[in-house]
Design a protein around this motif. Structure first.
Motif, short mmCIF file in Angstrom:
data_model
loop_
_atom_site.label_atom_id
_atom_site.label_comp_id
_atom_site.label_asym_id
_atom_site.label_seq_id
_atom_site.Cartn_x
_atom_site.Cartn_y
_atom_site.Cartn_z
N SER A 155 0.81 -1.22 0.00
CA SER A 155 0.00 0.00 0.00
C SER A 155 0.85 1.27 0.00
N GLN A 156 2.16 1.10 -0.09
CA GLN A 156 3.12 2.20 -0.22
C GLN A 156 3.09 3.17 0.96
N ALA A 185 6.63 -6.05 -2.46
CA ALA A 185 6.81 -4.79 -3.19
C ALA A 185 7.21 -5.05 -4.64
N VAL A 186 8.04 -6.07 -4.86
CA VAL A 186 8.45 -6.42 -6.22
C VAL A 186 7.26 -6.95 -7.00
N ILE A 187 6.49 -7.83 -6.40
CA ILE A 187 5.31 -8.38 -7.08
C ILE A 187 4.33 -7.27 -7.44
N GLY A 188 4.18 -6.30 -6.53
CA GLY A 188 3.26 -5.19 -6.78
C GLY A 188 3.86 -4.07 -7.61
N LYS A 189 5.13 -4.22 -8.02
CA LYS A 189 5.82 -3.21 -8.84
C LYS A 189 5.83 -1.84 -8.16
N ARG A 190 6.09 -1.86 -6.86
CA ARG A 190 6.17 -0.61 -6.09
C ARG A 190 7.63 -0.16 -6.05
N GLU A 191 8.06 0.52 -7.08
CA GLU A 191 9.48 0.83 -7.25
C GLU A 191 10.03 1.69 -6.12
N ALA A 192 9.27 2.68 -5.67
CA ALA A 192 9.75 3.55 -4.60
C ALA A 192 9.94 2.76 -3.31
N VAL A 193 9.01 1.84 -3.04
CA VAL A 193 9.11 1.03 -1.82
C VAL A 193 10.29 0.06 -1.93
N ILE A 194 10.49 -0.51 -3.11
CA ILE A 194 11.62 -1.44 -3.32
C ILE A 194 12.94 -0.73 -3.02
N SER A 195 13.13 0.44 -3.59
CA SER A 195 14.37 1.20 -3.35
C SER A 195 14.53 1.53 -1.88
N HIS A 196 13.43 1.90 -1.25
CA HIS A 196 13.49 2.28 0.17
C HIS A 196 13.86 1.07 1.05
N LEU A 197 13.25 -0.06 0.79
CA LEU A 197 13.54 -1.26 1.58
C LEU A 197 15.00 -1.69 1.41
N LEU A 198 15.50 -1.63 0.20
CA LEU A 198 16.90 -2.00 -0.03
C LEU A 198 17.85 -1.05 0.69
N ARG A 199 17.54 0.24 0.68
CA ARG A 199 18.37 1.20 1.41
C ARG A 199 18.31 0.96 2.91
N ALA A 218 10.67 -10.19 -10.02
CA ALA A 218 10.84 -8.99 -10.84
C ALA A 218 10.80 -9.35 -12.32
N VAL A 219 11.42 -10.48 -12.67
CA VAL A 219 11.39 -10.96 -14.05
C VAL A 219 9.97 -11.37 -14.43
N GLN A 220 9.30 -12.07 -13.54
CA GLN A 220 7.96 -12.56 -13.84
C GLN A 220 6.98 -11.43 -14.13
N VAL A 221 7.05 -10.33 -13.37
CA VAL A 221 6.10 -9.24 -13.57
C VAL A 221 6.58 -8.23 -14.61
N GLY A 222 7.74 -8.49 -15.20
CA GLY A 222 8.24 -7.61 -16.26
C GLY A 222 8.74 -6.28 -15.77
N VAL A 227 14.68 -5.19 -12.08
CA VAL A 227 15.70 -6.18 -12.43
C VAL A 227 17.08 -5.52 -12.43
N LYS A 228 17.19 -4.36 -13.06
CA LYS A 228 18.47 -3.65 -13.10
C LYS A 228 18.92 -3.24 -11.70
N LEU A 229 17.97 -2.80 -10.87
CA LEU A 229 18.32 -2.37 -9.52
C LEU A 229 18.84 -3.55 -8.69
N LEU A 230 18.17 -4.68 -8.78
CA LEU A 230 18.60 -5.85 -8.01
C LEU A 230 19.98 -6.34 -8.46
N ILE A 231 20.24 -6.25 -9.76
CA ILE A 231 21.56 -6.62 -10.27
C ILE A 231 22.63 -5.70 -9.69
N LYS A 232 22.30 -4.41 -9.53
CA LYS A 232 23.24 -3.48 -8.90
C LYS A 232 23.54 -3.87 -7.46
N TYR A 233 22.58 -4.52 -6.82
CA TYR A 233 22.78 -4.98 -5.45
C TYR A 233 23.43 -6.37 -5.41
N LYS A 234 24.04 -6.76 -6.54
CA LYS A 234 24.86 -7.97 -6.62
C LYS A 234 24.10 -9.27 -6.36
#
Length: 309
Positions: A155-156, A185-199, A218-222, A227-234
């Motif tokens: 729900s962001q 957050a990934v399944i719901g494509k909540r990009e702002a929340v994804i970045s925040h949780l990783l930080r 992330a791949v499944q939901v397109g 995908v690029k962000l998670l790759i940056k997180y190794k």
């Protein structure tokens, strides 16, 4: 340019005077309209407006289907109005310290009044529950199915998530399916929340009960950017779930050529097979001749891992 009250004057004219005249006089400061009363006289309200106002008008061109704006000319009223508006706006931009303090005091007073109003609606038992829970009671507000952090992620509600984290809630706490707030957050494509949780320290390698990682989802939901962000997180682009499916398998299954290319360029192994022996190329071919089969087959065949063609 001070605003004045609109003055209305009424004068009486004979109907014959109106009928003999087909013109209505309009000036920049007054507008005149004429109506007949039952006694045969004409009521002529004269509206005196001391301040110019913006009037937006369009004129119909009888010879075309388009609308044309009127020619403002050099004596346009808009210039003076714009100047006045800017002066008025600038006067509202400056707020004195005393006014700011007064506003804050009023807000606090309104908050206190609102709290008292709501508490008045509660029974004594309900007020007691509210007073006892200075911090959230996780046993009451979440279940194994409905994890509170997962719900807030979808729900962001980032500020509420942060409050729970400050109070000691585990950022990687799973629900009954093993899904964490990051998974959701990934399944719901909540990009702002994804970045925040990783930080905030969420584990990008975390797995659900089926062994699927955030990258799989992330791949499944397109979600290309995720995908690029998670790759940056190794994250491991060749990580397998419990059935041996890698993110590249999921990309080919979802017919996502662009994401498949990103995975290949970042080291995805196209020779990996699932537990039942299915390769990435098998998934590409088993769809038949449609479903981008030729495009994906060419991609898998020609793109070496780690090399951008």
């Amino acid at each position: 340019r001070k605003t004045k009250e609109m003055l209305t004057a009424t004068r009486l004219l004979p109907c014959s005077a109106l009928l003999s005249s087909a013109t209505t006089t309009t000036t920049t400061t007054s507008t005149t309209s004429k109506t007949c009363n039952p006694n045969g006289r004409i009521l002529t309200p004269i509206l005196i407006k001391p301040k110019k106002t913006r009037i937006f008008a369009v004129y119909s061109n009888e010879n075309s289907d388009t609308w044309e704006e009127p020619d403002g000319g050099s004596n346009s009223d808009y210039e003076e109005d714009d100047e006045w508006d800017s002066e008025q706006e600038s006067s509202f931009d400056v707020i004195s310290g005393s006014n700011s303090t007064s506003s804050l005091t009023n807000v606090r007073h309104e908050d206190e009044h609102f709290i008292k109003e709501v508490e008045h609606l509660l029974t004594p038992d309900e007020r007691a529950i509210l007073q006892q829970n200075e911090t959230p009671d996780l046993s009451k507000i979440s279940t194994r199915k409905w994890g509170v952090l997962q719900t807030l992620a979808l729900s962001q509600q980032i500020p509420f998530m942060d409050k729970l984290l400050v109070q000691g809630v585990d950022i990687d706490a799973p629900d009954q399916d093993g899904l964490t707030a990051l998974h959701k957050a990934v399944i719901g494509k909540r990009e702002a929340v994804i970045s925040h949780l990783l930080r905030k320290g969420a584990n990008p390698h975390v797995r659900d009960k089926d062994g699927a990682t955030p990258l799989h989802y992330a791949v499944q939901v397109g979600a290309m950017q995720t995908v690029k962000l998670l790759i940056k997180y190794k994250v491991d682009v060749n990580t397998e779930d419990n059935e041996g499916w890698t993110p590249l398998h999921v990309a080919i299954q979802s017919r996502s050529r662009d994401i498949a290319k990103i995975l290949l360029v970042n080291g995805a192994d196209k020779t990996r097979r699932t537990k039942d022996g299915t390769s990435v190329l098998d998934l590409s071919l088993c769809y038949g001749k449609d479903f981008k089969s030729y495009e994906l087959t060419k991609l898998v065949k020609l793109v070496p891992a780690g090399i951008d063609p």
